[in-house]
Design an enzyme around this catalytic site. Sequence first.
Site, PDB file in Angstrom:
ATOM      1  CD1 TRP A  94      -3.191  -7.798  -2.716  1.00  0.00           C
ATOM      2  CD2 TRP A  94      -3.055  -9.688  -1.506  1.00  0.00           C
ATOM      3  NE1 TRP A  94      -3.157  -8.852  -3.582  1.00  0.00           N
ATOM      4  CE2 TRP A  94      -3.082 -10.025  -2.870  1.00  0.00           C
ATOM      5  CE3 TRP A  94      -2.962 -10.713  -0.564  1.00  0.00           C
ATOM      6  CZ2 TRP A  94      -3.018 -11.339  -3.313  1.00  0.00           C
ATOM      7  CZ3 TRP A  94      -2.901 -12.019  -0.997  1.00  0.00           C
ATOM      8  CH2 TRP A  94      -2.922 -12.334  -2.356  1.00  0.00           C
ATOM      9  CG  ASP A 152       1.567 -11.762   2.671  1.00  0.00           C
ATOM     10  OD1 ASP A 152       2.442 -12.448   2.133  1.00  0.00           O
ATOM     11  OD2 ASP A 152       0.552 -11.347   2.065  1.00  0.00           O
ATOM     12  CE  LYS A 161       3.782 -10.291  -6.020  1.00  0.00           C
ATOM     13  NZ  LYS A 161       2.584  -9.913  -6.677  1.00  0.00           N
TER      14      LYS A 161
END
Length: 398
Positions: free
Chosen positions: A130, A211, A246
């Site tokens: 990312w 993460d 999310k």
Amino acid sequence: MFEHIDAYPGDPILTLNENFQKDPRQKKVNLSIGIYFDDEGRLPVMQAVRTAEAAILEEPGPKPYLPMAGFAQYRDAVQALVFGAQCPSRTAGRIATVQTLGGSGALRVGADFIKRYFPASEVWVSDPTWENHRFIFERAGFTVKTYPYYDEATGGLKFDAMLSAIDALPPKSIVLLHACCHNPTGVDLDRAQWEQLIGVLQKRDLLPFVDMAYQGFGAGLDDDAFAVREIARRGLPALIANSFSKNFSLYGERCGGLHVVCEDAAAADRVLGQLTGSVRSNYSNPPTHGAKIVARVLTTPDLKQSWEKELAAMCERIARMRVAIHDGLRAYVSGEALSRYIRQRGMFTYTGLSADQVERLREEFGVYVLRSGRMCVAGLNDKNVGIVVDAIAKVLAH
Ligand code: LMR
């Protein structure tokens, strides 16, 4: 005074998403940012969130500062969700948890903490990762390097190369890992690979920073946390960032957590104190509203059940969209370039489209994917998948 300030080049994800909003075309399709949209292309408000929020609004009252470390009930419920309620590290008080401003906030607070106490360490991220991982750790003062990860030739994992690169790192290096639903590739380690990797991290005295932004979007809430829980079970010191953007569809509420697994409860106390100090000197204390919603859902059995069901339905819809785009592209793409659409997991597929092809998709057809070729399959629906397939077919044709 500010003559020497150069222009911000923009963020590869958020700026593109903002440009999408400004695009006046009717038939545009947003597959850029990692956001789940429903079949109507809307951002859902989950039923459990609605119910919890309504109940919270029924209890108006003063709005004091939260403690610097965050809302206690939230911290406890989040820790239980991430590690499992009965996790021995948790029950022994060996995990320091603070409420953070989403997953990014957790990464930043964690990065500041390790920079202070491991100033000589370098941060190793997957190739690719990312984009914001690099920005966060570099801004915190780290040199960021990459270990092999994605195999362009197979659309899968270069596990052996990854393992041997990590096996050669100096002790106390920081290894950034994605717990599940790797962003941007959608390619994850399986359990046996995690076991092997965790063995290497332990043997080499490395510090994992995991993460977990997509818990529940891969193989389920518990399975997706396998790596995190295995690290804790084996007693490895580690940092874990988690996010509810999310899986609760609570993007703008900035709900996340940073968890540091320590050797003993006394170390966890000291670490918690230092994280708290870092929060205080950055933004003082976190906001209340989103944390109250998440805490209420996670601690109310019927709301939790409703949330889990709805999250599972979101995953089923993504899986259906993966099949839809795979089947649509069958006439134009073959082999692993096609199968990756159904093999890769979570919200993203790494399409293998070049930056030029991506630009044409956007310019000529209003279909937005990231420059890296990352497509957010959670933005597909029955109405737009045909548009996307046609656009890709045309771009591939010439
Ligand atoms: C993404 O990867 O698109 C999301 O995590 C949103 C973001 O903040 O980049």
